[in-house]
Write an enzyme that holds these catalytic residues in place. Structure first.
Site, PDB file in Angstrom:
ATOM      1  N   GLU A  89       5.002 -16.867 -10.143  1.00  0.00           N
ATOM      2  CA  GLU A  89       4.626 -15.483  -9.852  1.00  0.00           C
ATOM      3  C   GLU A  89       3.983 -14.794 -11.048  1.00  0.00           C
ATOM      4  O   GLU A  89       2.992 -14.071 -10.899  1.00  0.00           O
ATOM      5  CB  GLU A  89       5.865 -14.672  -9.453  1.00  0.00           C
ATOM      6  CG  GLU A  89       6.276 -14.782  -8.016  1.00  0.00           C
ATOM      7  CD  GLU A  89       7.490 -13.908  -7.719  1.00  0.00           C
ATOM      8  OE1 GLU A  89       7.448 -13.162  -6.732  1.00  0.00           O
ATOM      9  OE2 GLU A  89       8.479 -13.957  -8.466  1.00  0.00           O
ATOM     10  N   ARG A 101       4.697  -0.851  -6.544  1.00  0.00           N
ATOM     11  CA  ARG A 101       4.553  -1.709  -5.362  1.00  0.00           C
ATOM     12  C   ARG A 101       3.440  -2.737  -5.544  1.00  0.00           C
ATOM     13  O   ARG A 101       3.411  -3.743  -4.852  1.00  0.00           O
ATOM     14  CB  ARG A 101       4.215  -0.858  -4.139  1.00  0.00           C
ATOM     15  CG  ARG A 101       5.379  -0.013  -3.619  1.00  0.00           C
ATOM     16  CD  ARG A 101       4.888   0.949  -2.564  1.00  0.00           C
ATOM     17  NE  ARG A 101       5.987   1.630  -1.895  1.00  0.00           N
ATOM     18  CZ  ARG A 101       6.338   1.426  -0.634  1.00  0.00           C
ATOM     19  NH1 ARG A 101       5.688   0.544   0.090  1.00  0.00           N
ATOM     20  NH2 ARG A 101       7.336   2.084  -0.098  1.00  0.00           N
ATOM     21  N   LYS A 135       9.718 -17.628  -9.825  1.00  0.00           N
ATOM     22  CA  LYS A 135       9.513 -16.656 -10.899  1.00  0.00           C
ATOM     23  C   LYS A 135       8.414 -17.130 -11.849  1.00  0.00           C
ATOM     24  O   LYS A 135       7.563 -16.356 -12.272  1.00  0.00           O
ATOM     25  CB  LYS A 135      10.811 -16.437 -11.683  1.00  0.00           C
ATOM     26  CG  LYS A 135      11.815 -15.574 -10.965  1.00  0.00           C
ATOM     27  CD  LYS A 135      11.333 -14.143 -10.881  1.00  0.00           C
ATOM     28  CE  LYS A 135      11.975 -13.419  -9.713  1.00  0.00           C
ATOM     29  NZ  LYS A 135      11.449 -13.789  -8.401  1.00  0.00           N
ATOM     30  N   CYS A 187       0.826  -1.205   0.000  1.00  0.00           N
ATOM     31  CA  CYS A 187       0.000   0.000   0.000  1.00  0.00           C
ATOM     32  C   CYS A 187       0.859   1.255   0.000  1.00  0.00           C
ATOM     33  O   CYS A 187       1.949   1.278   0.550  1.00  0.00           O
ATOM     34  CB  CYS A 187      -0.892   0.010   1.229  1.00  0.00           C
ATOM     35  SG  CYS A 187      -1.941  -1.437   1.388  1.00  0.00           S
ATOM     36  N   GLU A 205      14.287 -20.424  -6.880  1.00  0.00           N
ATOM     37  CA  GLU A 205      14.013 -19.087  -7.397  1.00  0.00           C
ATOM     38  C   GLU A 205      13.408 -19.157  -8.795  1.00  0.00           C
ATOM     39  O   GLU A 205      12.498 -18.394  -9.131  1.00  0.00           O
ATOM     40  CB  GLU A 205      15.303 -18.265  -7.396  1.00  0.00           C
ATOM     41  CG  GLU A 205      15.211 -16.905  -8.070  1.00  0.00           C
ATOM     42  CD  GLU A 205      14.235 -15.942  -7.414  1.00  0.00           C
ATOM     43  OE1 GLU A 205      13.980 -14.883  -8.010  1.00  0.00           O
ATOM     44  OE2 GLU A 205      13.719 -16.238  -6.313  1.00  0.00           O
ATOM     45  N   TRP A 224      -3.505  -2.578  -1.310  1.00  0.00           N
ATOM     46  CA  TRP A 224      -3.379  -4.012  -1.574  1.00  0.00           C
ATOM     47  C   TRP A 224      -4.235  -4.713  -0.539  1.00  0.00           C
ATOM     48  O   TRP A 224      -4.004  -4.593   0.653  1.00  0.00           O
ATOM     49  CB  TRP A 224      -1.918  -4.437  -1.479  1.00  0.00           C
ATOM     50  CG  TRP A 224      -1.660  -5.860  -1.851  1.00  0.00           C
ATOM     51  CD1 TRP A 224      -1.539  -6.368  -3.109  1.00  0.00           C
ATOM     52  CD2 TRP A 224      -1.466  -6.961  -0.955  1.00  0.00           C
ATOM     53  NE1 TRP A 224      -1.285  -7.718  -3.052  1.00  0.00           N
ATOM     54  CE2 TRP A 224      -1.233  -8.111  -1.733  1.00  0.00           C
ATOM     55  CE3 TRP A 224      -1.458  -7.083   0.436  1.00  0.00           C
ATOM     56  CZ2 TRP A 224      -1.008  -9.369  -1.176  1.00  0.00           C
ATOM     57  CZ3 TRP A 224      -1.243  -8.340   0.998  1.00  0.00           C
ATOM     58  CH2 TRP A 224      -1.022  -9.455   0.194  1.00  0.00           C
ATOM     59  N   HIS A 267      12.108 -39.719  -3.853  1.00  0.00           N
ATOM     60  CA  HIS A 267      11.423 -39.734  -2.570  1.00  0.00           C
ATOM     61  C   HIS A 267      10.045 -39.087  -2.655  1.00  0.00           C
ATOM     62  O   HIS A 267       9.521 -38.624  -1.639  1.00  0.00           O
ATOM     63  CB  HIS A 267      12.273 -39.036  -1.507  1.00  0.00           C
ATOM     64  CG  HIS A 267      13.568 -39.740  -1.229  1.00  0.00           C
ATOM     65  ND1 HIS A 267      13.637 -40.971  -0.632  1.00  0.00           N
ATOM     66  CD2 HIS A 267      14.844 -39.397  -1.511  1.00  0.00           C
ATOM     67  CE1 HIS A 267      14.889 -41.351  -0.520  1.00  0.00           C
ATOM     68  NE2 HIS A 267      15.649 -40.409  -1.058  1.00  0.00           N
ATOM     69  N   ASN A 286      -1.883   2.184   5.986  1.00  0.00           N
ATOM     70  CA  ASN A 286      -1.115   0.996   5.613  1.00  0.00           C
ATOM     71  C   ASN A 286      -0.921   0.149   6.855  1.00  0.00           C
ATOM     72  O   ASN A 286      -0.717   0.684   7.944  1.00  0.00           O
ATOM     73  CB  ASN A 286       0.270   1.365   5.076  1.00  0.00           C
ATOM     74  CG  ASN A 286       0.209   2.054   3.732  1.00  0.00           C
ATOM     75  OD1 ASN A 286      -0.834   2.122   3.101  1.00  0.00           O
ATOM     76  ND2 ASN A 286       1.342   2.584   3.305  1.00  0.00           N
ATOM     77  N   GLY A 287      -0.922  -1.163   6.696  1.00  0.00           N
ATOM     78  CA  GLY A 287      -0.681  -2.053   7.823  1.00  0.00           C
ATOM     79  C   GLY A 287      -1.914  -2.858   8.166  1.00  0.00           C
ATOM     80  O   GLY A 287      -2.879  -2.929   7.397  1.00  0.00           O
ATOM     81  N   LYS A 315       4.856  -5.314  -4.468  1.00  0.00           N
ATOM     82  CA  LYS A 315       6.308  -5.200  -4.557  1.00  0.00           C
ATOM     83  C   LYS A 315       6.964  -5.144  -3.180  1.00  0.00           C
ATOM     84  O   LYS A 315       7.886  -5.885  -2.885  1.00  0.00           O
ATOM     85  CB  LYS A 315       6.682  -3.947  -5.366  1.00  0.00           C
ATOM     86  CG  LYS A 315       8.188  -3.784  -5.577  1.00  0.00           C
ATOM     87  CD  LYS A 315       8.764  -4.914  -6.398  1.00  0.00           C
ATOM     88  CE  LYS A 315      10.240  -4.764  -6.612  1.00  0.00           C
ATOM     89  NZ  LYS A 315      10.814  -5.943  -7.285  1.00  0.00           N
TER      90      LYS A 315
END
Length: 626
Positions: free
Chosen positions: A506, A27, A503, A2, A499, A74, A522, A110-111, A621
């Site tokens: 995402e 963001r 990606k 946010c 990673e 957000w 396994h 925000n929060g 972000k």
């Protein structure tokens, strides 16, 4: 995550608020809104579209004013819908709530407020009606309930009732030219305007105020700030004040040349692609001041800290966690120092065994990641005072909280999926490894020279890897038709496989998982069919022959292999085995090269599927909430 922008001025501040929101768009957000003091009270516009649509709506509706607040949201509490978008109003209770009189309080936040249910029930009992499902609306009504002619006093009293994390900006119908802000666990900065203009600003990030002011005050935990024309003051719950009292404090004004997020795309389709190709320059810039390996690269007093520590604890989230997982291999094999890596959001909620001679290392692109900041504070509370951060923002909360720091120079990263921030973090962590090895007597002059030579060659080596893009695009066409993928790596390259899978999921929304290749038998081997592409990171290291055996396990089950192989691995293309040849083997620094084609694969697969590459759904972000 946010974003907040606020201002009081003698000019129409709507263009400033809108421009500030644009600078914070990178963001990620689900909705946006703006409110100004106009026609005797708050007037707002809100949208679940982009800031550009909000700007058009504001212009069409004639929204203008000298005092105002704006927000990108957000979603946490309540769906991404207009009625949940900020700013939130409070109309009070009784007659004031049922007349045509404008709302009294306008607020953005925000929060997360953890006791919002308790406060909601209390305020509903007092006659307040809620129009949203957000925790934020609770704060607006609480401030209204406590208001008695002084907004600053009402906000201070309200913050004493809040549990959780917040940065808020508020203005009141009855006090034009006044904005009040407060923060606890979520970043907020004060922008000091030119004296002759008599204006002051609030923002969640100094970047939002780029081009407006470069005079920034970083508010600290518990601060409440009062902005009026030509003046401001700050009060805080300091150690010398009672818990329920505030006292006046002074915070330094810093000159901050904030970079704008409105960078030009140039020849690139998306910011993510641009940032992938900026990695050679970002790494060169990150290494620019490194002439030799010395603890002082990490700040004054680093030598005595490094001499004292006996182990390393790395705290990070998401992509930064994978950077830390890679660094664990370096720290233990080169510096010979025991290292543990913890997911920051989990670390402080379990019982751990602290050691006072631990170097606590945080990794964060923004320096404002709420979970990582909270984990750092928890580690300190357990009696571990040696702290260091690898961070991309020199003015961030994390850099201020840690004793030592290495500032990467990736520049502004706009794409939500991190690329250049990750590779520059790896560079910073490798330098940390070498510095610790040197202090511990594990690094000879010859080894230092060899490592520095390899680091300085990285930008050239990366350019050769980026030249593989056309081959990766051909693979992406196949991946775009799949719904699942498996990534394999071994040893130092297992975190790189993690990673790569992150990606892909995402930005393309393909379900992707990563495993150490030796773990195939396994369990994960049960998933392998001709519809499950298996991406394999295959450097020419000591585990290569083991990795080849794992690849044969995939082929024996009809799986399709997509292999990024070093030139001298003798892995050849054949039916069911697709190979892209990496330009050179790079030893300990190989993860930095091998992750780049994985970034390109995710990017071009997402392009082929038509997803929103730079702003993937549901993601943000800078994650400033827990």
């Amino acid at each position: 995550m946010c974003g907040i922008v606020g201002a009081t001025s003698q000019r129409n501040i709507v263009p400033i608020l809108i421009e500030g929101l644009k600078r914070l768009e990178y963001r990620g957000y689900d909705s946006c809104g703006v409110a100004v003091h106009q026609d005797g009270g708050p007037r707002r516009a809100r949208s679940t579209s982009r800031v550009a649509e909000l700007e058009a709506q504001v212009a069409q509706d004639g929204v203008a004013g000298y005092t105002g607040i704006a927000h990108t949201r957000w979603a946490t509490h309540g769906a991404p819908a207009v009625h949940n978008a900020h700013p939130h109003f409070s109309h009070g209770t009784g007659a004031d709530a049922y007349t045509a009189r404008p709302a009294r309080i306008a607020l953005v936040h925000n929060g997360i407020i953890e006791n919002h249910d308790e406060l909601r029930a209390e305020l509903q009992a007092k006659g307040y009606t809620f129009a949203s499902q957000t925790d934020t609306e609770v704060i607006a009504h609480l401030v209204d309930h406590l208001y008695d002619g002084d907004l600053f006093d009402a906000v201070k009293r309200a913050t004493l009732r809040l549990r959780g994390a917040y940065a808020i900006a508020v203005f009141c119908r009855d006090e034009p030219h006044r904005v009040v802000g407060a923060r606890e666990g979520s970043p907020l900065v004060l922008g000091v305007g030119a004296a002759d203009a008599g204006e002051n600003f609030l923002a969640s990030d100094a970047m939002a105020l780029a081009g407006v002011t470069d005079q920034i005050v970083y508010l600290e935990e518990g601060d409440v700030v009062d902005l009026q024309l030509g003046r401001y003051w700050i009060e805080s719950r300091t150690a010398s004040a009672p818990h329920d009292r505030y006292e006046r404090v002074e915070r330094p004004v810093r000159t901050v040349l904030a970079h704008t997020g409105a960078a030009e795309l140039g020849p690139y389709r998306h910011y993510m692609q641009k940032e992938i190709f900026e990695q050679p320059r970002a790494i060169a810039d990150t290494l620019d001041a490194v002439q030799s390996i010395t603890p002082e690269l990490f700040g004054d007093g680093a030598y005595s800290v490094f001499k004292d520590v006996e182990q390393v604890l790395i705290l990070a989230c998401g992509t930064s966690y994978y950077a830390g997982s890679t660094a664990k291999y370096w720290l233990e094999s080169i510096a010979k120092i025991p290292t543990s890596v913890e997911i920051a959001s989990e670390y402080r909620y379990r019982e751990s065994v602290p050691h006072p001679r631990t170097l606590v290392v945080t990794i964060t692109q923004s320096g404002e990641t709420a979970d990582t900041l909270a984990a750092l504070k928890h580690a300190r509370s357990l009696g571990m005072p040696h702290t260091l951060t690898v961070c991309n923002v020199a003015t961030s909360a994390m850099v201020r909280e840690c004793k030592l720091a290495y500032i990467t120079r990736a520049g502004v990263e706009i794409g939500v999926a991190s690329t250049k921030a990750f590779t520059t973090q790896l560079v910073g962590l490798f330098l940390l490894t070498l510095a610790l090895a040197q202090v511990r007597g594990r690094l000879s002059d010859e080894e230092e020279a060899a490592h520095l030579k390899a680091l300085r060659h990285l930008p050239v080596a990366l350019q050769a890897v980026l030249a593989l893009e056309p081959q990766v695009i051909a693979w992406a066409e196949d991946f775009a038709r799949k719904e699942n993928a498996l990534f394999l790596g071994r040893g130092l390259h297992y975190p790189i496989a993690l990673e790569g899978a992150l990606k892909l999921k995402e930005i393309s929304y393909i379900h992707a998982e990563a495993y150490p290749a030796g773990e195939l038998k396994h369990g994960p081997l049960a998933l392998v069919t001709d519809q499950m592409p298996v991406v394999t990171v295959a450097p020419n290291d000591t585990l290569l022959e083991k990795l080849k055996s794992n690849m044969q396990e995939v082929r024996a089950r009809g799986g399709e292999l997509y292999v990024f192989a070093d030139a001298d691995t003798r892995i050849e293309s054949e039916p069911g085995v697709h190979v892209i040849r990496m330009p050179e083997h790079y030893g300990q620094l190989s993860p930095i090269l091998h992750v780049v084609p994985l970034q390109l694969l995710a990017y071009h697969t997402a392009c082929a599927r038509g997803t929103d590459v730079d702003k993937p759904r549901n993601l943000a972000k800078s994650v400033t909430v827990e």
